[in-house]
Design an enzyme around this catalytic site. Structure first.
Site, mmCIF file in Angstrom:
data_model
loop_
_atom_site.group_PDB
_atom_site.id
_atom_site.type_symbol
_atom_site.label_atom_id
_atom_site.label_comp_id
_atom_site.label_asym_id
_atom_site.label_seq_id
_atom_site.Cartn_x
_atom_site.Cartn_y
_atom_site.Cartn_z
ATOM 1 N N THR A 180 -31.126 112.241 -15.322
ATOM 2 C CA THR A 180 -29.781 112.726 -15.023
ATOM 3 C C THR A 180 -28.940 112.892 -16.289
ATOM 4 O O THR A 180 -29.186 112.209 -17.292
ATOM 5 C CB THR A 180 -29.096 111.713 -14.077
ATOM 6 O OG1 THR A 180 -27.720 112.037 -13.969
ATOM 7 C CG2 THR A 180 -29.183 110.288 -14.601
ATOM 8 N N ASP A 181 -27.920 113.742 -16.194
ATOM 9 C CA ASP A 181 -26.978 113.871 -17.321
ATOM 10 C C ASP A 181 -26.057 112.650 -17.422
ATOM 11 O O ASP A 181 -25.363 112.479 -18.425
ATOM 12 C CB ASP A 181 -26.145 115.161 -17.189
ATOM 13 C CG ASP A 181 -25.318 115.244 -15.909
ATOM 14 O OD1 ASP A 181 -25.417 114.345 -15.054
ATOM 15 O OD2 ASP A 181 -24.563 116.233 -15.765
ATOM 16 N N GLU A 182 -26.053 111.794 -16.379
ATOM 17 C CA GLU A 182 -25.147 110.643 -16.394
ATOM 18 C C GLU A 182 -25.514 109.627 -17.480
ATOM 19 O O GLU A 182 -24.713 108.766 -17.818
ATOM 20 C CB GLU A 182 -25.114 109.968 -15.017
ATOM 21 C CG GLU A 182 -24.615 110.912 -13.948
ATOM 22 C CD GLU A 182 -24.095 110.227 -12.699
ATOM 23 O OE1 GLU A 182 -23.900 109.006 -12.716
ATOM 24 O OE2 GLU A 182 -23.884 110.939 -11.708
ATOM 25 N N TYR A 240 -26.062 102.690 -11.830
ATOM 26 C CA TYR A 240 -27.039 103.766 -11.615
ATOM 27 C C TYR A 240 -27.437 104.400 -12.942
ATOM 28 O O TYR A 240 -28.631 104.499 -13.274
ATOM 29 C CB TYR A 240 -26.452 104.836 -10.680
ATOM 30 C CG TYR A 240 -27.215 106.148 -10.715
ATOM 31 C CD1 TYR A 240 -28.503 106.248 -10.182
ATOM 32 C CD2 TYR A 240 -26.664 107.289 -11.312
ATOM 33 C CE1 TYR A 240 -29.211 107.452 -10.240
ATOM 34 C CE2 TYR A 240 -27.363 108.485 -11.368
ATOM 35 C CZ TYR A 240 -28.632 108.561 -10.834
ATOM 36 O OH TYR A 240 -29.340 109.742 -10.890
ATOM 37 N N LYS A 255 -31.062 104.494 -14.949
ATOM 38 C CA LYS A 255 -31.774 105.732 -15.313
ATOM 39 C C LYS A 255 -31.968 105.785 -16.838
ATOM 40 O O LYS A 255 -33.021 106.223 -17.316
ATOM 41 C CB LYS A 255 -31.007 106.973 -14.834
ATOM 42 C CG LYS A 255 -30.937 107.158 -13.324
ATOM 43 C CD LYS A 255 -32.278 107.371 -12.635
ATOM 44 C CE LYS A 255 -32.916 108.712 -12.931
ATOM 45 N NZ LYS A 255 -34.121 108.949 -12.093
#
Ligand code: NAD
Ligand code: DAU
Length: 355
Positions: free
Chosen positions: A135-137, A160, A164
């Site tokens: 993810t870009d998060e 989260y 990741k």
């Protein structure tokens, strides 16, 4: 080129769309779908393809090393596309333990098995690939300006995104340390068919159709970069086939929108397609500003230049065409949404696999 692909989390939102894409467009790929069927897994979403001879479903946990090893041996897996994860930021804030277990320990388990199967016991890893879907998060939060590139430092802010990020680091470590043929993709917010209605777009669609409040966190000014799920799935297939081993690729839709804009657009689209609320009011009247998410990242925006230049991938859907397809899909598939909302979607697999 022929491949036997272990897709993890293939009953989740993106996994379902990816399995469908492989069966439609990659006719020499054999697909083994390993999914635990958590609340987010919906086996019914794959009902129409379950008899396809190129498709096998296995219910199980990616943390179960014995099971994963047996699948590698039985099916001679040469490709892993790893989606399985706990994926919802709000749930990670109230209950992070499952995120640590599945996202970190589960990814570690898959890496260990792939290492043993592909690199040890005199086996060859030629043609093998382990693609980790991320993810870009992991990059944290942007201010008003700028974009995430593959060189942006990791700065995760939620349990989260921290889980990741940890899994991304492990995946990269297995490349540098052992030479495992890995690839990583970091994608922005997806939307489209089969998304669980805890995420903004399907939640708003469902509530707006039922005349319920539309909760907008904080001031509604947080920005997300939206990508139609089919585009994401095509990008993943492209990276599996043509990506350079050891590399990361950012994937994004060039569609930066404030949350309030997205919610207002959905309200207007539904007013036009199905008419105003019973009260005669427009759906925008349902918008309710609620307490902000803890640690809410303000803005995400992806620079997807690398995948465009090196692999020739760019999104086919604009925000307008993607949103139109999405709203039409939810209107045409109301029983799917109803079975998720009333919990009856689990009955389909409980008869076969138990609770
Ligand atoms: P999802 O929550 O809809 O689906 C997750 C799937 O994984 C479910 O089918 C669930 O049953 C399965 N699963 C969970 N724990 C498991 C375990 N221990 N063993 C086996 N299966 C398990 O998620 P999604 O939105 O489809 O996201 C898929 C992946 O893509 C995730 O890794 C997520 O981090 C990443 N991602 C998502 C987005 C997005 O916008 N949704 C964007 C970028 C990256
Ligand atoms: O950026 C990629 C990420 O996108 C993925 O890695 C995650 O798995 C996926 O869940 C998604 O994360 P977000 O937190 O951005 O998605 P969500 O749909 O939960 O929220 C989108 C934005 O809308 C976010 O700024 C929070 C806000 N929001 C969300 C909900 C559920 C609201 O304002 N109201 C809501 O009810």
């Amino acid at each position: 080129m022929k491949k036997t692909v272990l897709v993890t989390g293939g009953c989740g939102f993106i996994g379902v769309n990816f399995v469908r894409l492989l069966l439609e467009d990659h006719t020499d790929w054999q697909v083994i779908n390993l999914d635990k069927l958590t609340y987010a897994g919906n086996l019914q979403s794959l009902k129409s393809i379950e008899d396809n001879s190129r498709y096998t479903f296995v219910r199980g946990d990616i943390c179960d090393q014995e099971l994963v090893t047996s699948l590698f041996t039985k099916y001679q897996i040469d490709t892993v596309v790893h989606f399985a994860a706990e994926s919802h930021v709000d749930r990670s804030i109230t209950g992070p333990a499952e995120f640590i277990q599945t996202n970190i320990v589960g990814t570690f388990t898959l890496l260990e098995v792939a290492k043993k199967q592909w690199l040890q016991e005199n086996k060859s890893s030629t043609g093998c690939r382990f693609l980790h879907v991320s993810t870009d998060e992991v990059y944290g939060s942007l201010g008003e300006e700028g974009y995430f590139t593959e060189k942006t430092s990791y700065d995760p802010r939620s349990p989260y995104s921290a889980s990741k990020s940890s899994s991304d680091h492990l995946v990269r470590a297995y490349f540098h340390t052992y030479g495992l043929p890995i690839l990583i993709t970091n994608c922005s917010n997806n939307y489209g068919p089969y998304q669980f209605p805890e995420k903004l777009i399907p939640l708003v669609l469902n509530n707006a159709l039922q005349g319920k409040e539309l909760p907008v966190y904080g001031d509604g000014g947080n920005v997300r970069d939206w990508l139609y799920v089919r585009d994401h799935c095509e990008a993943i297939a492209r990276v599996v086939e043509q990506g350079t081993v050891g590399q990361s690729y950012n994937i994004g839709g060039h569609n930066e929108k404030r949350n309030l804009e997205v919610v207002e657009l959905l309200c207007d689209m539904l007013d036009e397609k199905v008419g105003l609320l019973k009260s005669g009011e427009p759906r925008r009247s349902l918008i309710t500003f609620v307490k902000d998410r803890l640690g809410h990242d303000r803005r995400y925006a992806i620079d997807a230049g690398k995948i465009a230049e090196e692999l020739g991938w760019t999104p086919k859907f604009t925000f307008e065409t993607g949103m139109d397809k999405t709203v039409e899909w939810y209107l045409e598939n109301r029983p799917w949404m109803e079975s998720v909302m009333d919990g009856s979607y689990t009955q389909y697999y409980e008869t076969m696999y138990g609770k």
